[in-house]
Each structure stands twice: as structure tokens, then as C-alpha cells.
Design a protein around this motif. Structure first.
Motif, mmCIF file in Angstrom:
data_model
loop_
_atom_site.group_PDB
_atom_site.id
_atom_site.type_symbol
_atom_site.label_atom_id
_atom_site.label_comp_id
_atom_site.label_asym_id
_atom_site.label_seq_id
_atom_site.Cartn_x
_atom_site.Cartn_y
_atom_site.Cartn_z
ATOM 1 N N ASP A 42 22.437 56.417 33.464
ATOM 2 C CA ASP A 42 21.560 55.730 32.513
ATOM 3 C C ASP A 42 22.180 54.455 31.953
ATOM 4 O O ASP A 42 21.562 53.766 31.128
ATOM 5 N N ALA A 43 23.389 54.141 32.381
ATOM 6 C CA ALA A 43 24.070 52.957 31.856
ATOM 7 C C ALA A 43 23.372 51.676 32.304
ATOM 8 O O ALA A 43 22.841 51.590 33.415
ATOM 9 N N VAL A 44 23.398 50.695 31.428
ATOM 10 C CA VAL A 44 22.910 49.356 31.752
ATOM 11 C C VAL A 44 24.054 48.609 32.425
ATOM 12 O O VAL A 44 25.153 48.529 31.870
ATOM 13 N N VAL A 45 23.816 48.081 33.607
ATOM 14 C CA VAL A 45 24.856 47.413 34.372
ATOM 15 C C VAL A 45 24.611 45.901 34.363
ATOM 16 O O VAL A 45 23.498 45.439 34.649
ATOM 17 N N GLY A 46 25.623 45.129 34.006
ATOM 18 C CA GLY A 46 25.482 43.672 33.960
ATOM 19 C C GLY A 46 26.771 43.029 33.504
ATOM 20 O O GLY A 46 27.823 43.670 33.470
ATOM 21 N N ASP A 47 26.705 41.757 33.152
ATOM 22 C CA ASP A 47 27.883 41.030 32.668
ATOM 23 C C ASP A 47 28.126 41.331 31.191
ATOM 24 O O ASP A 47 27.183 41.584 30.433
ATOM 25 N N VAL A 48 29.396 41.282 30.797
ATOM 26 C CA VAL A 48 29.762 41.371 29.382
ATOM 27 C C VAL A 48 30.521 40.101 29.026
ATOM 28 O O VAL A 48 31.516 39.765 29.675
ATOM 29 N N VAL A 49 30.043 39.382 28.025
ATOM 30 C CA VAL A 49 30.725 38.156 27.619
ATOM 31 C C VAL A 49 31.787 38.484 26.574
ATOM 32 O O VAL A 49 31.590 39.334 25.707
ATOM 33 N N THR A 50 32.924 37.812 26.694
ATOM 34 C CA THR A 50 34.029 37.944 25.740
ATOM 35 C C THR A 50 34.029 36.715 24.840
ATOM 36 O O THR A 50 34.046 35.583 25.326
ATOM 37 N N LEU A 51 34.020 36.953 23.530
ATOM 38 C CA LEU A 51 34.021 35.870 22.557
ATOM 39 C C LEU A 51 35.091 36.127 21.504
ATOM 40 O O LEU A 51 35.289 37.265 21.079
ATOM 41 N N SER A 52 35.754 35.063 21.065
ATOM 42 C CA SER A 52 36.705 35.195 19.971
ATOM 43 C C SER A 52 36.000 35.205 18.626
ATOM 44 O O SER A 52 36.551 35.686 17.631
ATOM 45 N N THR A 53 34.795 34.657 18.579
ATOM 46 C CA THR A 53 33.977 34.661 17.374
ATOM 47 C C THR A 53 32.667 35.367 17.681
ATOM 48 O O THR A 53 31.910 34.921 18.550
ATOM 49 N N VAL A 54 32.400 36.463 16.999
ATOM 50 C CA VAL A 54 31.188 37.235 17.246
ATOM 51 C C VAL A 54 29.960 36.418 16.861
ATOM 52 O O VAL A 54 29.955 35.713 15.847
ATOM 53 N N THR A 55 28.930 36.507 17.666
ATOM 54 C CA THR A 55 27.695 35.769 17.413
ATOM 55 C C THR A 55 27.060 36.202 16.091
ATOM 56 O O THR A 55 26.929 37.394 15.809
ATOM 57 N N GLY A 56 26.642 35.206 15.296
ATOM 58 C CA GLY A 56 26.044 35.511 13.999
ATOM 59 C C GLY A 56 24.786 34.738 13.702
ATOM 60 O O GLY A 56 24.241 34.827 12.598
ATOM 61 N N THR A 57 24.290 33.949 14.670
ATOM 62 C CA THR A 57 23.063 33.196 14.460
ATOM 63 C C THR A 57 22.145 33.364 15.662
ATOM 64 O O THR A 57 22.594 33.641 16.775
ATOM 65 N N GLN A 58 20.867 33.162 15.416
ATOM 66 C CA GLN A 58 19.899 33.267 16.506
ATOM 67 C C GLN A 58 20.093 32.140 17.507
ATOM 68 O O GLN A 58 19.902 32.324 18.712
ATOM 69 N N ALA A 59 20.496 30.971 17.021
ATOM 70 C CA ALA A 59 20.704 29.833 17.919
ATOM 71 C C ALA A 59 21.795 30.134 18.941
ATOM 72 O O ALA A 59 21.643 29.850 20.137
ATOM 73 N N THR A 60 22.902 30.719 18.486
ATOM 74 C CA THR A 60 23.974 31.060 19.412
ATOM 75 C C THR A 60 23.544 32.168 20.360
ATOM 76 O O THR A 60 23.841 32.136 21.559
ATOM 77 N N ALA A 61 22.826 33.157 19.836
ATOM 78 C CA ALA A 61 22.337 34.245 20.688
ATOM 79 C C ALA A 61 21.423 33.701 21.785
ATOM 80 O O ALA A 61 21.516 34.104 22.954
ATOM 81 N N ASP A 62 20.553 32.771 21.420
ATOM 82 C CA ASP A 62 19.642 32.185 22.409
ATOM 83 C C ASP A 62 20.406 31.372 23.448
ATOM 84 O O ASP A 62 20.084 31.413 24.642
ATOM 85 N N ARG A 63 21.417 30.623 22.997
ATOM 86 C CA ARG A 63 22.206 29.813 23.931
ATOM 87 C C ARG A 63 22.944 30.694 24.926
ATOM 88 O O ARG A 63 22.969 30.424 26.132
ATOM 89 N N LEU A 64 23.541 31.769 24.433
ATOM 90 C CA LEU A 64 24.274 32.673 25.313
ATOM 91 C C LEU A 64 23.342 33.366 26.302
ATOM 92 O O LEU A 64 23.671 33.509 27.482
ATOM 93 N N ALA A 65 22.185 33.778 25.812
ATOM 94 C CA ALA A 65 21.227 34.454 26.692
ATOM 95 C C ALA A 65 20.770 33.529 27.814
ATOM 96 O O ALA A 65 20.603 33.963 28.960
ATOM 97 N N LYS A 66 20.593 32.248 27.501
ATOM 98 C CA LYS A 66 20.171 31.272 28.508
ATOM 99 C C LYS A 66 21.313 30.944 29.466
ATOM 100 O O LYS A 66 21.111 30.836 30.685
ATOM 101 N N SER A 67 22.522 30.789 28.926
ATOM 102 C CA SER A 67 23.669 30.405 29.753
ATOM 103 C C SER A 67 24.132 31.534 30.660
ATOM 104 O O SER A 67 24.661 31.288 31.753
ATOM 105 N N TYR A 68 23.942 32.783 30.201
ATOM 106 C CA TYR A 68 24.419 33.939 30.955
ATOM 107 C C TYR A 68 23.268 34.931 31.149
ATOM 108 O O TYR A 68 23.190 35.959 30.457
ATOM 109 N N PRO A 69 22.394 34.643 32.098
ATOM 110 C CA PRO A 69 21.179 35.456 32.267
ATOM 111 C C PRO A 69 21.436 36.891 32.696
ATOM 112 O O PRO A 69 20.551 37.738 32.543
ATOM 113 N N GLN A 70 22.634 37.182 33.214
ATOM 114 C CA GLN A 70 22.955 38.553 33.614
ATOM 115 C C GLN A 70 23.759 39.295 32.547
ATOM 116 O O GLN A 70 24.115 40.464 32.739
#
Length: 208
Positions: free
Chosen positions: A121-149
Motif C-alpha cells: 500500500d506504500a506510495v512510491v515516488g521521489d522524496v525531496v531533501t530540504l534544509s528548510t521545511v516548506t512553510g508557504t503555499q508558494a514554495t509547495a507549488d514550486r516544488l510540486a511543479k519542479s518535481y512532478p514525481q
């Protein structure tokens, strides 16, 4: 004699959750610190002082909305250093495009396959590593677009992958919260730790 599996986490609470489910005769669990640098150094130290069949970076994580829901288990096929690069007037430029190495390390296919068989049942895909955890919708949207998997974000996977240096590597995460604006009231830490313990009960099969 089969070598043990090394599972590294960022903090003690994650290590305790893994130990609660893992078979101690086959799995060694150690916290190595928060962030890619601490994770790489801690993992390298453990690998220099012991012999292991493989390395797994494990813990809780934020999930990309619509890709990995809260409470789910994630298996990373690639760990990506999503903030390793340069800022330009046109946006973020990954270190790959700068010609200074790679921001992407693939997990061992055989190890991922073995884990996926035990965690269907695990979701399989990429995991992004960040030194600063995402805290805004703008960053979340940018990451989702840049890393579609990408299905999750955490802070240690890429560092652990670098330290593994050829040893089979994979990343295992359970989702405690959606990435985006920080809303601690929406986090489900208890559920994520419980899911991590349950998933860890299947890790002993990773080394065959």
C-alpha cells in the motif's frame, strides 16, 4: 551469516518508532541528526564502524497534496536535494545544471522492489531533501511543479544516500502532514509514528 540492515533516522523519537516494530536481530536503528549534513556524517560514521547489507533513511515527512496523504507510507525511488543549487533572476537552478555534480541519487531498485512487496500500500515516488521545511503555499507549488514525481519532503534522505556510497540505499517515510503553510493543528504525529512502527515490522526481509 546475513548482515544486518542499518536504519537511520533524524531524531530519537523516530528511532524509537522504528525499533518498536523492527526485528532487532536483523535491523540496527540509530538516530543521526537533523538535516543532510548531520545525516551524512552520522551515517558515514556508522558505516565505518560496522558491516551492513543496506541502509534505509527512515522517519516522518510532509506529503505532497494529492500524491501522498497524511498517514500513508512512502517509499522513495530517488532522493533529491531540492535546494542544492543557485538562485537566479529566472528562479532556482539545480546544481546539475551548474555542472557541479548531481542533486539526484537513485535508490537501489532491488531494495525498493523488496520493500514494495512487503508494503504493497506504500506510495512510491521521489522524496525531496530540504534544509528548510516548506512553510508557504508558494514554495509547495514550486516544488510540486519542479518535481512532478515527488511524493514527500524530508531533511535527511539525500545526505544518507551520499554516505551510503554504493551500499544499497532506500528511503522510507510516513506522512504526518501536508507540505505547505505550517498548521501544527493539522499534523498527525501519533498516527505517523504508529505507521512507521508498523512498516518497520517488514524491514527484516530487505536483505533477503
Amino acid at each position: 551469516m546475513t548482515l544486518p540492515l542499518l536504519v537511520v533516522t533524524a531524531v530519537a523519537a523516530e528511532a524509537e518508532a522504528v525499533r518498536a516494530g523492527a526485528d532487532p536481530t536483523h535491523v540496527v536503528v540509530e538516530p543521526v541528526g537533523v538535516g543532510p549534513a548531520a545525516a551524512a556524517a552520522g551515517t558515514a560514521r556508522l558505516l565505518a564502524t560496522g558491516n551492513y547489507c543496506a541502509v534505509i533513511s527512515a522517519g516522518i515527512a510532509g506529503g505532497f497534496v494529492g500524491r501522498a496523504p497524511v498517514g500513508s507510507v512512502v517509499l522513495g525511488v530517488r532522493s533529491i536535494a531540492a535546494d542544492l543549487g543557485a538562485e537566479t533572476s529566472d528562479g532556482f537552478l539545480p546544481v546539475d545544471e551548474l555542472g557541479f555534480g548531481t542533486s539526484v541519487i537513485s535508490a537501489d531498485p532491488a531494495l525498493v522492489k523488496a520493500l514494495a512487496a512487503e508494503l504493497p500500500d506504500a506510495v512510491v515516488g521521489d522524496v525531496v531533501t530540504l534544509s528548510t521545511v516548506t512553510g508557504t503555499q508558494a514554495t509547495a507549488d514550486r516544488l510540486a511543479k519542479s518535481y512532478p514525481q515527488a511524493v514527500a519532503e524530508a531533511m535527511e534522505g539525500y545526505g544518507v544516500a551520499v554516505a551510503a556510497a554504493g551500499l544499497p540505499f532506500a528511503e522510507l517515510r510516513t506522512i504526518s502532514n501536508p507540505i505547505g503553510p505550517r498548521d501544527r493543528g493539522a499534523w498527525r504525529l501519533k498516527e505517523a509514528f504508529a505507521a512507521l512502527s508498523t512498516a518497520s515490522g517488514r524491514l527484516w526481509t530487505a536483505c533477503g
